[in-house]
Design an enzyme around this catalytic site. Sequence first.
Site, PDB file in Angstrom:
ATOM      1  N   CYS A  77       0.843  -1.191   0.000  1.00  0.00           N
ATOM      2  CA  CYS A  77       0.000   0.000   0.000  1.00  0.00           C
ATOM      3  C   CYS A  77       0.878   1.241   0.000  1.00  0.00           C
ATOM      4  O   CYS A  77       1.837   1.339   0.770  1.00  0.00           O
ATOM      5  CB  CYS A  77      -0.896  -0.020   1.243  1.00  0.00           C
ATOM      6  SG  CYS A  77      -1.852   1.491   1.426  1.00  0.00           S
ATOM      7  N   CYS A 205      21.780 -14.131 -64.415  1.00  0.00           N
ATOM      8  CA  CYS A 205      20.456 -13.856 -63.846  1.00  0.00           C
ATOM      9  C   CYS A 205      20.569 -13.189 -62.477  1.00  0.00           C
ATOM     10  O   CYS A 205      19.689 -12.426 -62.071  1.00  0.00           O
ATOM     11  CB  CYS A 205      19.618 -15.123 -63.750  1.00  0.00           C
ATOM     12  SG  CYS A 205      20.375 -16.442 -62.777  1.00  0.00           S
ATOM     13  N   HIS A 563      18.273 -20.380 -60.249  1.00  0.00           N
ATOM     14  CA  HIS A 563      17.862 -19.293 -61.118  1.00  0.00           C
ATOM     15  C   HIS A 563      17.203 -18.202 -60.293  1.00  0.00           C
ATOM     16  O   HIS A 563      16.404 -18.466 -59.400  1.00  0.00           O
ATOM     17  CB  HIS A 563      16.879 -19.828 -62.161  1.00  0.00           C
ATOM     18  CG  HIS A 563      16.528 -18.828 -63.199  1.00  0.00           C
ATOM     19  ND1 HIS A 563      17.466 -18.173 -63.960  1.00  0.00           N
ATOM     20  CD2 HIS A 563      15.328 -18.347 -63.605  1.00  0.00           C
ATOM     21  CE1 HIS A 563      16.870 -17.336 -64.794  1.00  0.00           C
ATOM     22  NE2 HIS A 563      15.568 -17.422 -64.594  1.00  0.00           N
TER      23      HIS A 563
END
Lengths: 616, 115
Positions: A77, A205, A563
């Site tokens: 408290c 690629c 790829h």
Amino acid sequence: MSSKINHHHKINGQIFPQPCPHLADFRTRNDSKPFRALQACLRIKPPGGRAAIRRDPYEVPRCGACGDASKPRLYACMTCACICCHAPPHSSHAAAHAASRCIPPGHEIAVDVDRAELFCCACRDQVYDRDFDAAVVLAHTTSSIQSSKPENLRKRRRIDYRPWSPDLRERALMVNNASPIDSMNGSNSNLPMGLRGLNNLGNTCFMNSVLQALFHTPPLRNYFLSDRHNRYYCQSKNGVRLCLACDMDAMFSAVFSGDRTPYSPAKFLYSWWQHASNLASYEQQDAHEFFISMLDGIHEKVEKDQSKPRSQGLMMSSASLLVLYYDKVDTSPRERTRVALVLVEILEFLSNLMKFLLIRCNGECCIAHRVFSGILRSDVMCMACGFTSTTYDPCVDFSLDLEPNQVGSAKTVPKSNHSCNGEADSMSSSQNCGISTLMGCLDRFTRPERLGSDQKFFCQQCQVRQESLKQMSIRKLPLVSCFHIKRFEHSSVRKMSRKVDRYLQFPLSLNMTPYLSSSILRGRFGNRCFPYDGDESDGLSELSSEFELFAVVTHTGKLDAGHYVTYLRLSNQWYKCDDAWITQVNENIVRAAQGYMMFYVQKMFYYKASEKQVVS
Amino acid sequence: MSYKRSSINRPPTPDADKDRENQDPTLQEIINIKLIESGEKERLKELLRERLIECGWRDEMKALCRAYTRKKGRNNVTVDDLVHVITPKGRASVPDSVKAELLQRIRSFLASAAS
């Protein structure tokens, strides 16, 4: 359950909940004195930095009513220091304490002794108070000495975004100096600008896929198309010296010319081979490695252009001056030591200054870094004393691990339930169980990682190597975030490499706020209302944390025989760029593809077809 | 607020206290005290936190709380509600490996504390 009136309002952009009536009463009666006095009882436990309330460090809190010390929630408290347990629906001595007729009113507000959070026993809910959080934050910062903020951060003055439309003079200028691009056949004129196939020149690629993504990176595209780098006037290319930026400029012109026949980027390939000679072959290369190498190539050109950076020159001359001075000091050894220490400090300051200038250079030096460069923050926390050492490093992309999902429980554990692409909250749907997502990878990237006992870090406070906890976060987001998924594992131990094929789910819209340093820091200490680092809130609003996906580079096949294909998102349509073949595809195809590099751009740069804009 | 109790604010001593203090502490209480005093409880808690975060349990609980809060409305949910709702699910979904590891740690602690 009591219904609560808990409306939130904003202070300084942070959501701050309204206090409940009991907390408001408590504040009017006591102001913030109790919270500040509580600071003496705040114990911060390393390494996590949990805050607890203890009168003396070894106190074992017990409930005053039932004497139990093992209840999960014990509240003290704030008015009378009485500790009560709270274990609904069984007993709640805390609520009884607040409601008791024997005590005068005013005992409703309590603090959780193990978590340092405020609780209202009457409302039976957690409450929040700025001054309380400020006290906790203060206790954190005084308990562990944080290293001073490094010099290499500059507060950037933000310029507000203003959309532009040409005035009469500008319009006339454009009309007079521009020539219309001939559209070819009728069918092709429906396709967006800048779509052009790239011929495969022999296992290239990897290059084609990254180039396609870069051609449609909005800031990069705008830079080259607005002639900010003119290949005819470029100075660095005197004679045989190559300039990758000039070759990029040539390619942009070719790709956006309106010609739809496939283009062969042979000149660029040749220049890149000269730059990255170790990768010059017709063997398959890694697309990500090419990406990094290319950015480096564009950057290098700028560095070579300028004369020796002024910062380096400053450092050299200062250092030599200081050494000269030190030599001239002709006094006692103690005096010389003192002077030496001062000189060391000056040199440290100069080296920080140089680092600061270089870091600033990284963001402003070239278009590649201006677009892709961000700043990562790395915190290393000592497990013994809690001392945190912070470093900032620039980065041009984010390389994320694709680890297997932990299957710990009998039920599968769904990861990353905050996907932003319109799916329902995944707790209700079971289809997300066990699937790796991009946000899951980012979660893992910013999760605190325990550095093993073989990687002990030298703690400045303990002056000895200690086990530590490392956490990454993002200090500054780049304009374009490239997420690279580490699918290729090279193990030097087992002398083998393998590819991780596991599917990764990625969203179309991404909010990076949870991975920012400000969010990570706030979360580390319990999401307090109070900002920790004043520097973090220098305008990094949610606006610049929202990203849109515009390109995905995918890889199919094996490690050495695969790829690369790029999927581009233009005007909310997806196009598959497979070397020389470009086709329109459905979004589902893209979602199902195996993402290797994902490119996200800040939302304000991503013009949607629905909005009336100049460029689509 | 200093933690010195002033007689004005001090609550009346409940009667239950007197009975409790006269009885011998139970075995459970003794173990609990030993765990806290040696610091082992704190270490176990930290270990548990780490394991539960690693296996995604914490994210799961967070998602449950979010879903519940969305259903009820942000202003109608209290901490107690959330605890009440997720406790049974939480207890049930702790992975067995985590349970086993912690039990092992506790056992070895007890063995060392008994000697």
